[in-house]
Design an enzyme around this catalytic site. Sequence first.
Site, PDB file in Angstrom:
ATOM      1  N   ARG A   1       0.849  -1.184   0.000  1.00 11.75           N
ATOM      2  CA  ARG A   1       0.000   0.000   0.000  1.00 11.75           C
ATOM      3  C   ARG A   1       0.892   1.243   0.000  1.00 11.75           C
ATOM      4  NH1 ARG A   1      -3.881  -2.366  -1.517  1.00 11.75           N
ATOM      5  NH2 ARG A   1      -5.920  -2.622  -0.525  1.00 11.75           N
TER       6      ARG A   1
ATOM      7  N   HIS B   1      -0.958   0.946 -10.203  1.00 12.36           N
ATOM      8  CA  HIS B   1      -1.613  -0.049  -9.345  1.00 12.36           C
ATOM      9  C   HIS B   1      -2.143  -1.209 -10.191  1.00 12.36           C
ATOM     10  CE1 HIS B   1      -3.603  -0.482  -5.144  1.00 12.36           C
ATOM     11  NE2 HIS B   1      -3.393  -1.673  -5.688  1.00 12.36           N
TER      12      HIS B   1
END
Lengths: 307, 307
Positions: free
Chosen positions: B222, B270
């Site tokens: 993350r 991502h």
Amino acid sequence: MKVLFQSADADAQASLDLLARQLPQAHFDLWPQAGGEAHDVAVCWKPPPGFFRGRRFRAIFNMGAGVDALLQDPELPAATPIFRLEDAGMAEQMEEYVAWAALGYLRNMDVYVRQQERAEWKQLDPRPRENFSIGIMGLGLLGQRVARYLHAMGFPVRGWNRSERGIDGVTCYAGEAGLSKFLTDTQMLVCMLPLTPETQGVLNAALLAQLPRGAYLVSIGRGLQLVEADLLDMLDSGHLAGALLDVMPQEPLPADHAFWRHPLITVTPHISAQTLMEASMRQIAEKIDAFMRGESVSGLIDRNKGY
Amino acid sequence: MKVLFQSADADAQASLDLLARQLPQAHFDLWPQAGGEAHDVAVCWKPPPGFFRGRRFRAIFNMGAGVDALLQDPELPAATPIFRLEDAGMAEQMEEYVAWAALGYLRNMDVYVRQQERAEWKQLDPRPRENFSIGIMGLGLLGQRVARYLHAMGFPVRGWNRSERGIDGVTCYAGEAGLSKFLTDTQMLVCMLPLTPETQGVLNAALLAQLPRGAYLVSIGRGLQLVEADLLDMLDSGHLAGALLDVMPQEPLPADHAFWRHPLITVTPHISAQTLMEASMRQIAEKIDAFMRGESVSGLIDRNKGY
């Protein structure tokens, strides 16, 4: 035993030292310092014109896998056996290079790198590994290793070779008859062929057009196998989506060459398999030792085939 | 059975249709169109504030692996079990992404790509795969898969996890006590940790400084785990040789962010593990089915741990 050592590389003396340490009983001369004495064997790499003039050797050991340059020398003694370097760390490097290309193209990393240049955050649709088939042209020692590595990584792998080959888990095709079938379902074509009169210009429009639209090319055999204008046409028309080139018709690639600046071409400076000097010299020492003892030596060149 | 379906993604209806096909006996409502009726379970992805207000579910199914956003909702019912998506094609993608990074950094492909921009033909010294060790932080389901894949490819692999883990062929370290040892010999650090209060900012100067000089960072956990200024310092001082970042503190990464333009940073949007909608909906349908039949369901979130 007397060895004449010649190398076009800058670090010839360092290579000679490594080899001499492996063959303490031999006498070495470094070309061109060495005079006209008779030598039992030559160890050479890209010898210049005239190197063989007036010389005779019992055997020639080539310090690389490719002998295309050597075989073009008109003064190369016709009957002398030539042995080439086999693997010596090259297969491992080629596995890595081709696997990097396969993973990168599969995952559109080339597109993401271009998107980064314009700060663009945009996801592309993922595609599954099992639909991205890798086609290896040339199933010699190195081609077989690369095919097995990619197969173990979970890629569908197919291979093409002039003569029949069988590799577990790899769909193999052979000869002219098998070429079209091989190309039709190849998403990423990897050229690992040796350079011979037949393979010169083999990567041309007629062949590349048989790949499916959006396919990729990885060229790690020899630069003269690629028809440059045909590749550029195929990329610009959108038939090919990208090309990774490690070998060039002219090396170093001239600074003004179109390949450097083409957005769909990645250029690397002939590094897919760099010679690992220590492993290479160890292998050549073993070959010389075996030859002088009259044992059979692997890596003998078939001059009719050209490799 | 009544299911309330919510997704922050644009294709919410398409996902709902896929799930409904797997659970023909269930009645579905798509949030926010659905009124105040009672539902047995919620299937959700990044629900907005207020989603849980006045609602009760027997279970919540999260359409992703990470629940960090969900757990921050103060109105999330305290006792309701939450199940997360496990794998569903994500492990395979992460294997590919990390393997691409490992091969590319090992072979200096990032340097060659930069050399191409200035038409520079220069070979760098090769380094052997067996000296390039990959360190995986976070040995959950996905981390274990990536560790095994890289090990099978011939890389030395080490792993670190909060609690003890054992993986064949992988040197494993655990807890605070094992962290320094893990970092000291890691050439490429891969962060696959979940985001929790303890892992926020974990990729900071103190940790990165324990990697050997010239190491690389791959961040796919993350974005908030990375202290941005510390990474830039480490790259600019030469302690780190490169970073591949797939997750950002703010997504999409703003166009004026320094990461986009840093020569040693590769940014991807991502995509290291994109949700494969069909596989995900199939898994969630199976989990709902099992839950409604009173069977045990894997992927239960431990709220104390935060994942």
